[in-house]
Scaffold this active site. Sequence first.
Site, PDB file in Angstrom:
ATOM      1  N   SER A 105       0.931  -1.257  -0.055  1.00 50.41           N
ATOM      2  CA  SER A 105      -0.085  -0.069  -0.050  1.00 50.41           C
ATOM      3  C   SER A 105       0.746   1.270   0.255  1.00 50.41           C
ATOM      4  O   SER A 105       1.895   1.500   0.655  1.00 50.41           O
ATOM      5  CB  SER A 105      -0.842  -0.068   1.211  1.00 50.41           C
ATOM      6  OG  SER A 105      -1.740   1.118   1.266  1.00 50.41           O
ATOM      7  N   GLY A 106       0.546   2.056  -0.936  1.00 48.23           N
ATOM      8  CA  GLY A 106       1.393   3.338  -1.124  1.00 48.23           C
ATOM      9  C   GLY A 106       2.694   3.395  -1.941  1.00 48.23           C
ATOM     10  O   GLY A 106       3.408   4.175  -2.137  1.00 48.23           O
ATOM     11  N   THR A 110      -2.188   2.816  -8.047  1.00 46.29           N
ATOM     12  CA  THR A 110      -3.264   3.540  -8.391  1.00 46.29           C
ATOM     13  C   THR A 110      -2.564   4.753  -9.655  1.00 46.29           C
ATOM     14  O   THR A 110      -3.133   4.902 -10.956  1.00 46.29           O
ATOM     15  CB  THR A 110      -4.060   4.380  -7.485  1.00 46.29           C
ATOM     16  OG1 THR A 110      -4.643   3.274  -6.960  1.00 46.29           O
ATOM     17  CG2 THR A 110      -5.099   5.018  -8.021  1.00 46.29           C
ATOM     18  N   ASN A 152      -0.709   5.425   3.164  1.00 48.50           N
ATOM     19  CA  ASN A 152      -1.008   6.088   1.678  1.00 48.50           C
ATOM     20  C   ASN A 152      -2.187   7.164   1.789  1.00 48.50           C
ATOM     21  O   ASN A 152      -3.306   6.921   2.327  1.00 48.50           O
ATOM     22  CB  ASN A 152      -1.473   4.975   0.693  1.00 48.50           C
ATOM     23  CG  ASN A 152      -1.565   5.250  -0.631  1.00 48.50           C
ATOM     24  OD1 ASN A 152      -1.382   6.366  -1.052  1.00 48.50           O
ATOM     25  ND2 ASN A 152      -1.787   4.267  -1.552  1.00 48.50           N
ATOM     26  N   SER A 155      -5.260   5.765  -0.760  1.00 50.25           N
ATOM     27  CA  SER A 155      -5.207   4.217  -0.722  1.00 50.25           C
ATOM     28  C   SER A 155      -6.507   3.929  -1.312  1.00 50.25           C
ATOM     29  O   SER A 155      -7.544   4.300  -1.043  1.00 50.25           O
ATOM     30  CB  SER A 155      -5.162   3.820   0.550  1.00 50.25           C
ATOM     31  OG  SER A 155      -4.978   2.419   0.680  1.00 50.25           O
ATOM     32  N   SER A 156      -6.353   2.837  -2.246  1.00 57.82           N
ATOM     33  CA  SER A 156      -7.439   2.262  -2.913  1.00 57.82           C
ATOM     34  C   SER A 156      -8.085   1.405  -1.563  1.00 57.82           C
ATOM     35  O   SER A 156      -7.479   0.196  -1.291  1.00 57.82           O
ATOM     36  CB  SER A 156      -6.944   1.344  -3.969  1.00 57.82           C
ATOM     37  OG  SER A 156      -6.583   2.058  -5.117  1.00 57.82           O
ATOM     38  N   GLY A 373      -2.945  -2.826  -1.915  1.00 56.95           N
ATOM     39  CA  GLY A 373      -1.625  -3.363  -1.821  1.00 56.95           C
ATOM     40  C   GLY A 373      -1.430  -4.062  -0.265  1.00 56.95           C
ATOM     41  O   GLY A 373      -2.514  -3.995   0.285  1.00 56.95           O
ATOM     42  N   GLU A 375      -0.860  -4.881   3.205  1.00 58.19           N
ATOM     43  CA  GLU A 375      -1.008  -4.046   4.448  1.00 58.19           C
ATOM     44  C   GLU A 375      -0.628  -5.021   5.761  1.00 58.19           C
ATOM     45  O   GLU A 375      -0.859  -5.870   5.824  1.00 58.19           O
ATOM     46  CB  GLU A 375      -2.406  -3.490   4.502  1.00 58.19           C
ATOM     47  CG  GLU A 375      -2.756  -2.619   3.445  1.00 58.19           C
ATOM     48  CD  GLU A 375      -4.107  -1.917   3.292  1.00 58.19           C
ATOM     49  OE1 GLU A 375      -4.469  -1.057   2.661  1.00 58.19           O
ATOM     50  OE2 GLU A 375      -5.050  -2.525   4.200  1.00 58.19           O
TER      51      GLU A 375
END
Length: 979
Positions: A105-106, A110, A152, A155-156, A373, A375
């Site tokens: 994540s981050g 995206t 993030n 973050s998605s 991502g 986590e």
Amino acid sequence: MDSERGDIEDLSTIADLDEDILLREISSRYLQDKIYTYVGDILIAVNPFKDIDIYGPHYSQMYKNIPQSSRPSHIYAVADAAYQALTGHNGKTPGNQCIIISGESGAGKTESTKLLIKQIVELCKGNTQLEQQILKVSPLLEAFGNAQTNLNDNSSRFGKYIQLKFNDGHLVGGKISEYLLEKSRLVGQGAGEQNFHIFYYLFGSDIHRKYLLSAPRHYKYLNSSKSTDLKSIQEQFETVTSAMDSVGFTDDEQENVFSIIASILHLGNITFTVQEDESVTVTEKTEALLMAARFLEVDSEDLKESLCYTFIQTKREKLRRNYTKEMAEDARDAMSKALYGRLFGWIVNKINCLLVPENQAANLEIGILDIFGFEDFTKDGGHNSFEQFCINLANEQLQYFFNRHVFFLEQEEYRKEGIAWTEIQCVDNKPLLDLFLGKPIGILSILDEENRFPGGTDQSFVNKLTQVMEGNENFLKSQQTNKPVFSINHYAGNVVYTCTNWLEKNRDTLPEDITTLLRSSSNLLIKTIFKAFISRTGSLALQGRYSRNHKVFQQTPIAMDTTANKLTVGTQFKNSLNILMERMTASSPIFIRCFKPNHEKLPERLEPEYLRNQLLYTGMLQTIEIRRRGFAVRPTFSQFIQKYKILSDYQMKETVDNCITILKKSFLSGWCIGESKVFLKFKHVEKLTQMLDERIKSVVHMQRVVRGFVQRGRYKKMKEKILAAKLEQEKIEAMKANILQGRYTELPPKSVATISKTDNRSVFEVVELQNAKSDESPDVEFLDDIPAPPTPPNSAKFGPADSKLSLKEWFRKTQIHNVRDNQKDKFQDWFHGIISRRDAEKLLANKLIGCFLIRVSESRFGYTLSFKAENRCRHYIIEQLKNRKFIIIGETKIHRSLHDLVSFYKKNKLSNWPNCLTVPCGQNSGECDYSDLIGSQTYFEMENTPPQVPPRSYTAKNNSSRINNTASHQLPATTRKLN
């Protein structure tokens, strides 16, 4: 050696590579702002956490139809490779492609997705509204599906698989599949985190006052959030509304969406009071109940009752069951989550319906996977819950897919084909997937089983896990046996999970009373989404199917969701992962591995050990080794001969000896021949493709020379015939004159080659007339090289777009209100009928710069903006979208009417012209070029503006109607309905 650090574009070219050299090269390149690096056909991307100027038009042009090794590594090169493979260029076989983006994540997944889509659209060489719609999908979904976390800022909180549909290399549609929206974030966020972006964007416009909202800090669902930058959210809200306009959401649909968002915020502020009989009621002082009911368009008393108690039906009677305060709060939060989850599903459905291809037959596709991502929130003092468990399961599945494709399948093929090969070992995470997904003792199966027990709790679930998984090296029980906690050794490291509310999250139930209430709402959107059902993958399935011509057909009624037949969230997620794997397996995968340089999200800072850990657990050392030693391209003998036989003998047969002949003639080395395939490296393919391009260019040049010779001969013969016809015609005309003068008593024999029985014009008169007609052909109306957009589906009922009768019918039935000036009860001064490009330029010839008109197009259902520029007239296509709004193709601004469009560009410049529109170009004196667009029930009054000239009227009959009027000024037109 230090001076050479960071200069290697492809790490698979390094002969002796260890983890120190790998880390050194990646780090050196990162500090030089070289964030991309190749590993064969795999791209490594390190998040810079800052803007780098490597994505403009110049770079986009650099990565179009080029060999990968000819340019520095770049994500645009991946888009180009996928597009070339889709279309069968550069030695590739046409077929479906999928780009799989993975990382923590981050790490930048995206942003990478948006860059890929942007470049693929650019490669299609199109600028149609469909492509603009697809570009606007990402910011729209980000607003509703992304949030700020400690890992993030964007973050998605859901996964998505984007399928771009192509036909003959042209983008014709798209589809979005969404996975596991993190609905629990809606009702509570961790310290330092935020809710979904859209809740803050709503306060970036005056629209929040319409929904009686004050400030974010006053709402329970938002009050744990940090302060937000007002200017930033204003811009973001405008971006979201512009994206909704562009994609095709109507004004009513947008209003319904924001009404639901506001109602959720008001719902969160409903509080409950315990009464003397231990029942609960809504606190009297709060107005949140009234506000929520107002925007949900339900009765406030019904809403209050559904939150405070429920009814249980027995065989004989209906019993009321009062909620406790905790149960009432849970019902309120469940209602909010259901509203938002179904709203998000409806938005994805709406996008898919608007982007569905006109003809889905034989479409190829490029799929792009942008999924949450890996986590681990415990590193920031938080805890990992059910959502992180599912997210990390998805990443385990992607890691297995990567290992299987890059290592297992490839090395198995070497063995089958008899290629000499030394095995490269990688970590197999299949046992971990079995731990998650196995039946009947996988974690998700045990969770579902515990859900079925009436007395099941989170603690009993963990106790059962600890008992069943004892001895499994990937499962670690907690040392604190009185807490619902356990650990899993993931491929990316050990993660501790806290099982709070796991059973409830897995059930994801909504009280039936609340469901019934929302189905009775007067809000059409709310009623629609709660009459829909949840599919086996957890997505919203509306009760209607869109056919290829966009008509809606009702499905066979399907039973609504009930507690008895509803699948758990874990089961839905397993089903969606299985379908995703099937889609990716059916395509040729391309991998992008994203990495974070530091944990604090800071630019120009790299933490070596943090990056080293990511490189190791993703298996990059083994990946580099197999790309260095292996053969990434493996065509069959037949495929190889069909592709490259032009380099040797076009008539050669598909045999292994002929494959070897081509390879030797190409002076290549390092290739291998298997039992049925040719094994090549990327450098071989690039060399063969280069030779193939040179050979094809030579063939095309020869064809050009031969065709030119043939056409010149034909032209010479045609010219001789025309000259002969002219002489024959002159001879006949001379004889006619002599007969009239009495010199001849009879005509000579008629020439069969020159004059027809019904046409007394000369050959050259006919030719000149045909040339004149070709000059007046329907205008193409291009903005530079922009192609005309496809005909809107709802216009097909009027007939072919190039028929004037069809255009008239379309205009009369659907467009008159768009060009009327209602205040003056006449057509707008800038409006003109079905006139050609040349006619428009004649009208604008002596006008001021910026003088403009809008005319009905000759060859499509739509309009064209024509205006006077400095040295020529310019013409821009105006398209009417499916939501009945208007846009100039090539621009980004959506307009609710043609009047709004004109007003906007009187104050704002077009993107490729430095001035604004000035004054409208009206009709010429006494003329009316739109008279033939008007039906028999309408006539025009043409009035002279000077008071000394009396008003006159006439009935418009055709496009050449005129008034015998000596006034030199323009005559305005008005319309009236006949009684």
